[in-house]
Design a protein around this motif. Structure first.
Motif, PDB file in Angstrom:
ATOM      1  N   ASP A  96       0.833  -1.204   0.000  1.00 27.96           N
ATOM      2  CA  ASP A  96       0.000   0.000   0.000  1.00 27.96           C
ATOM      3  C   ASP A  96       0.867   1.254   0.000  1.00 27.96           C
ATOM      4  OD1 ASP A  96      -2.423  -1.366  -0.038  1.00 27.96           O
ATOM      5  OD2 ASP A  96      -2.415  -1.615   2.143  1.00 27.96           O
ATOM      6  N   ARG A  99       2.468   1.513  -3.357  1.00 25.61           N
ATOM      7  CA  ARG A  99       1.545   2.021  -4.374  1.00 25.61           C
ATOM      8  C   ARG A  99       1.452   3.543  -4.310  1.00 25.61           C
ATOM      9  NH1 ARG A  99      -2.548  -0.755  -2.901  1.00 25.61           N
ATOM     10  NH2 ARG A  99      -2.146  -2.577  -4.203  1.00 25.61           N
ATOM     11  N   ASN A 275       2.305  -9.610   0.598  1.00 20.70           N
ATOM     12  CA  ASN A 275       1.133  -8.787   0.894  1.00 20.70           C
ATOM     13  C   ASN A 275      -0.157  -9.593   0.738  1.00 20.70           C
ATOM     14  OD1 ASN A 275       1.942  -5.654   1.196  1.00 20.70           O
ATOM     15  ND2 ASN A 275       3.403  -6.676  -0.146  1.00 20.70           N
TER      16      ASN A 275
END
Length: 422
Positions: A96, A99, A275
């Motif tokens: 996350d 990203r 992940n």
């Protein structure tokens, strides 16, 4: 020692040395393990060279050199250790956060590496010309490519405990995971041009880069997805650990066979399993075993890797005249790193605190085993001697000086409030 060492002999010697030196460091020195092992390996090399100087009949340096030749540093790292190290590193990166910083990571690990290669290559050409060394520009660019990938092993341990914004942590981790693969691809393209003596074709180089890098990413995605689905279908920690091993070893071997980037493939596979795999395919027991297994693999392989870097000082014994070139190359490499990361960081002030990000990414841009392995893979000749010597000096400075002081740099910047600046 008679005859050639077996793989078991070499592994036994390295593990025993790592255990003894690691114990000494933990008991007395209290240095970061990578710094301590490199330093003690280098000191051991100096002692060996000194003994040979006093006792010419001893030939200890020759014994160590033959030992290192038997190991084949390049094959050991590039075709073995690197796949495990990159997968283990990617396993603990938060996708996350990655990203959120995807554009920064993409730019730093591609355009940043290319810019660093050009800056270092051009500067190295000017430097060698000024010193009267006839190094063609294409070989200087080869040096720029092999010295540009960063090795964040020592830094990441500090960043995990220091007060560093998560986005900066993810940016540094992501850049280091992917710039290894990008650097290896660029190095391969430039080396092929240098060896063949043909003219460099930017279009052909771009095509090769796209095939290797994008092909590696797609292969890593496929291997990681297969591993994820296999782990999701069962609940047995022993088998699931074996599945992660299969992804790494099988995926890297397949990448070599398909001529795509194995390092990029392993980074992508590690991110997916670390992940989505951890969140949706593993029980709490399996998650604990997988994380601890790969953390241990990471620690052991890094210990061996940085000890090997220290021992490679013996290789420089006959090239002391090139030490000056290596010392002059250190500021060149740091300056190129400052430009290649500083320019984009100025445009990202709203995302990353510049006063913290810039010094951490420049001083924490450590060079390590990948650079040494690429240098040792060069074809024998005067160019290899020059490039290996310069590479070794830069890597030794990077690990010992930069790696040994980056923790203090981060703590001082935090005290000054740099981490809260936007």
């Amino acid at each position: 020692m008679h005859g050639q060492l077996t793989a078991l002999d070499a592994a036994a010697i390295l593990i025993v040395l790592c255990a003894v030196l690691g114990w000494i460091n933990h008991r007395f020195l209290k240095l970061p393990s990578t710094v301590a092992l490199t330093m003690m390996g280098a000191l051991a090399s100096v002692v060996v060279i000194g003994i040979d100087a006093v006792l010419p009949d001893s030939d200890l340096a020759g014994l160590v050199s033959r030992f290192l030749d038997d190991i084949d540093f390049h094959q050991t790292l590039m075709d073995g250790m690197l796949s495990f190290l990159l997968f283990a590193g990617a396993l603990h990166v938060d996708i996350d956060q990655l990203r959120r910083g995807r554009w920064q990571i993409a730019i730093l690990s591609t355009i940043g590496v290319i810019a660093s290669t050009l800056l270092i290559g051009g500067g190295f050409w000017l430097l060698t010309t000024a010193l009267g060394l006839a190094v063609p520009l294409i070989w200087c660019l080869v040096f720029g490519a092999l010295i540009s990938p960063t090795d964040p092993v020592a830094v990441m341990g500090v960043l995990k405990t220091a007060k560093v914004p998560p986005t900066l942590q993810a940016t540094i981790a992501g850049e280091s995971l992917f710039n290894d693969g990008v650097g290896v691809v660029i190095f391969s393209i430039l080396l092929a041009t240098a060896v063949s003596g043909s003219d460099f074709s930017l279009i052909h180089a771009g095509e090769l880069f796209a095939v290797e890098a994008l092909g590696g990413a797609l292969l890593g995605l496929a291997a990681g997805w297969i591993g994820y689905r296999a782990m999701k279908a069962i609940d047995d920690y022993a088998v699931e650990v074996l599945v992660t091993l299969a992804v790494v070893m099988g995926g890297y071997s397949l990448a070599s066979a398909l001529h795509v980037s194995g390092p990029v493939a392993m980074a992508v596979a590690g991110l997916l399993i670390g992940n989505h795999g951890v969140a949706h395919a593993m029980s709490d027991v399996t998650r604990d075993y997988v994380h601890k297994f790969w953390a241990l693999i990471d620690e052991v392989l890094n210990a061996v890797l940085f000890l090997l870097i220290g021992l490679e000082a013996v290789v420089l014994a006959g090239r002391l005249g090139l030490m000056g070139l290596g010392l002059l190359t250190i500021p060149l490499v740091l300056a190129a790193r400052a430009v290649s990361v500083g320019a984009p960081l100025t445009a990202w002030r709203s995302l990353l605190p510049f006063r913290l990000a810039f010094p951490v990414m420049v001083w924490g841009g450590l060079r390590g085993g990948i650079s040494i392995a690429l240098a040792l893979s060069l074809p024998a000749g005067p160019m290899k001697d020059i490039l290996v010597a310069a590479t070794y000096v830069v890597v030794l400075f990077s690990v010992l000086v930069q790696g040994g002081t980056i923790g203090g740099v981060v703590r001082r910047l935090n005290r000054d409030g740099a981490a809260t600046e936007t």
